[in-house]
Design a protein around this motif. Sequence first.
Motif, PDB file in Angstrom:
ATOM      1  N   PRO A   4       0.828  -1.214   0.000  1.00  0.00           N
ATOM      2  CA  PRO A   4       0.000   0.000   0.000  1.00  0.00           C
ATOM      3  C   PRO A   4       0.859   1.259   0.000  1.00  0.00           C
ATOM      4  N   LEU A   5       0.353   2.295  -0.628  1.00  0.00           N
ATOM      5  CA  LEU A   5       1.054   3.573  -0.658  1.00  0.00           C
ATOM      6  C   LEU A   5       1.108   4.183   0.736  1.00  0.00           C
ATOM      7  N   VAL A   6       2.124   4.961   0.990  1.00  0.00           N
ATOM      8  CA  VAL A   6       2.329   5.586   2.298  1.00  0.00           C
ATOM      9  C   VAL A   6       1.159   6.483   2.680  1.00  0.00           C
ATOM     10  N   VAL A   7       0.497   7.078   1.711  1.00  0.00           N
ATOM     11  CA  VAL A   7      -0.627   7.972   1.994  1.00  0.00           C
ATOM     12  C   VAL A   7      -1.720   7.246   2.785  1.00  0.00           C
ATOM     13  N   PHE A   8      -1.820   5.918   2.632  1.00  0.00           N
ATOM     14  CA  PHE A   8      -2.847   5.142   3.324  1.00  0.00           C
ATOM     15  C   PHE A   8      -2.509   4.864   4.780  1.00  0.00           C
ATOM     16  N   ASP A   9      -1.395   5.390   5.261  1.00  0.00           N
ATOM     17  CA  ASP A   9      -1.023   5.248   6.666  1.00  0.00           C
ATOM     18  C   ASP A   9      -1.605   6.373   7.533  1.00  0.00           C
ATOM     19  N   SER A  10      -2.291   7.311   6.928  1.00  0.00           N
ATOM     20  CA  SER A  10      -2.854   8.452   7.658  1.00  0.00           C
ATOM     21  C   SER A  10      -4.268   8.136   8.156  1.00  0.00           C
ATOM     22  N   PRO A  11      -4.481   8.085   9.471  1.00  0.00           N
ATOM     23  CA  PRO A  11      -5.822   7.801   9.997  1.00  0.00           C
ATOM     24  C   PRO A  11      -6.881   8.804   9.539  1.00  0.00           C
ATOM     25  N   ALA A  12      -6.505  10.049   9.330  1.00  0.00           N
ATOM     26  CA  ALA A  12      -7.473  11.075   8.918  1.00  0.00           C
ATOM     27  C   ALA A  12      -8.085  10.759   7.556  1.00  0.00           C
ATOM     28  N   LEU A  13      -7.350  10.090   6.703  1.00  0.00           N
ATOM     29  CA  LEU A  13      -7.829   9.753   5.367  1.00  0.00           C
ATOM     30  C   LEU A  13      -9.050   8.829   5.414  1.00  0.00           C
ATOM     31  N   TYR A  14      -9.094   7.949   6.407  1.00  0.00           N
ATOM     32  CA  TYR A  14     -10.148   6.941   6.482  1.00  0.00           C
ATOM     33  C   TYR A  14     -11.509   7.530   6.823  1.00  0.00           C
ATOM     34  N   LYS A  15     -11.546   8.707   7.403  1.00  0.00           N
ATOM     35  CA  LYS A  15     -12.821   9.362   7.715  1.00  0.00           C
ATOM     36  C   LYS A  15     -13.585   9.754   6.461  1.00  0.00           C
ATOM     37  N   ASP A  16     -12.877   9.927   5.345  1.00  0.00           N
ATOM     38  CA  ASP A  16     -13.507  10.328   4.088  1.00  0.00           C
ATOM     39  C   ASP A  16     -13.946   9.141   3.228  1.00  0.00           C
ATOM     40  N   PHE A  17     -13.524   7.937   3.582  1.00  0.00           N
ATOM     41  CA  PHE A  17     -13.855   6.764   2.766  1.00  0.00           C
ATOM     42  C   PHE A  17     -15.303   6.339   2.970  1.00  0.00           C
ATOM     43  N   LYS A  18     -15.902   5.810   1.916  1.00  0.00           N
ATOM     44  CA  LYS A  18     -17.229   5.212   2.011  1.00  0.00           C
ATOM     45  C   LYS A  18     -17.103   3.889   2.759  1.00  0.00           C
ATOM     46  N   VAL A  19     -18.218   3.428   3.293  1.00  0.00           N
ATOM     47  CA  VAL A  19     -18.225   2.188   4.068  1.00  0.00           C
ATOM     48  C   VAL A  19     -17.723   1.007   3.221  1.00  0.00           C
ATOM     49  N   ASP A  20     -18.143   0.920   1.964  1.00  0.00           N
ATOM     50  CA  ASP A  20     -17.687  -0.181   1.096  1.00  0.00           C
ATOM     51  C   ASP A  20     -16.168  -0.190   0.956  1.00  0.00           C
ATOM     52  N   THR A  21     -15.572   0.974   0.857  1.00  0.00           N
ATOM     53  CA  THR A  21     -14.116   1.066   0.748  1.00  0.00           C
ATOM     54  C   THR A  21     -13.453   0.565   2.021  1.00  0.00           C
ATOM     55  N   LEU A  22     -14.009   0.929   3.158  1.00  0.00           N
ATOM     56  CA  LEU A  22     -13.462   0.464   4.429  1.00  0.00           C
ATOM     57  C   LEU A  22     -13.567  -1.051   4.557  1.00  0.00           C
ATOM     58  N   PHE A  23     -14.695  -1.619   4.130  1.00  0.00           N
ATOM     59  CA  PHE A  23     -14.832  -3.073   4.161  1.00  0.00           C
ATOM     60  C   PHE A  23     -13.822  -3.739   3.222  1.00  0.00           C
ATOM     61  N   PHE A  24     -13.646  -3.164   2.066  1.00  0.00           N
ATOM     62  CA  PHE A  24     -12.669  -3.718   1.119  1.00  0.00           C
ATOM     63  C   PHE A  24     -11.282  -3.745   1.745  1.00  0.00           C
ATOM     64  N   ILE A  25     -10.883  -2.645   2.345  1.00  0.00           N
ATOM     65  CA  ILE A  25      -9.567  -2.572   2.987  1.00  0.00           C
ATOM     66  C   ILE A  25      -9.469  -3.605   4.106  1.00  0.00           C
ATOM     67  N   PHE A  26     -10.522  -3.703   4.913  1.00  0.00           N
ATOM     68  CA  PHE A  26     -10.492  -4.637   6.040  1.00  0.00           C
ATOM     69  C   PHE A  26     -10.322  -6.079   5.575  1.00  0.00           C
ATOM     70  N   TYR A  27     -11.066  -6.480   4.551  1.00  0.00           N
ATOM     71  CA  TYR A  27     -11.033  -7.881   4.125  1.00  0.00           C
ATOM     72  C   TYR A  27      -9.900  -8.227   3.167  1.00  0.00           C
ATOM     73  N   TYR A  28      -9.368  -7.264   2.436  1.00  0.00           N
ATOM     74  CA  TYR A  28      -8.372  -7.589   1.412  1.00  0.00           C
ATOM     75  C   TYR A  28      -6.970  -7.069   1.677  1.00  0.00           C
ATOM     76  N   ILE A  29      -6.794  -6.277   2.708  1.00  0.00           N
ATOM     77  CA  ILE A  29      -5.439  -5.843   3.079  1.00  0.00           C
ATOM     78  C   ILE A  29      -5.219  -6.307   4.518  1.00  0.00           C
ATOM     79  N   GLN A  30      -5.150  -7.617   4.663  1.00  0.00           N
ATOM     80  CA  GLN A  30      -5.073  -8.203   6.000  1.00  0.00           C
ATOM     81  C   GLN A  30      -3.662  -8.159   6.575  1.00  0.00           C
TER      82      GLN A  30
END
Length: 90
Positions: A4-30
């Motif tokens: 994953p790109l370094v930009v995805f290490d920022s917790p603030a970024l996740y507040k802007d993601f849609k729920v589907d995106t968060l689920f995708f990250i949870f299940y596929y970037i284990q």
Amino acid sequence: PTTPLVVFDSPALYKDFKVDTLFFIFYYIQRQPQQYLAARELNSRSWRFHTKYLTWFQRHKEPIESTNEYEKGTYIYFDYESGWCQRKKT
């Protein structure tokens, strides 16, 4: 990219993601920090991970019955195995 790109290490970024995106990250970037950050954001949006069923639940309405051991009511859960969608369960 394989990592994953370094930009995805920022917790603030996740507040802007849609729920589907968060689920995708949870299940596929284990087993990566991004999985933890996605889970933390889902939790802040009232989603709860059930360790027995290995899925995410959210209250649809207030529980009909609630004790220290369980809650009885209507919930929305995320079905990633058979449909990648949110379903209602009573």
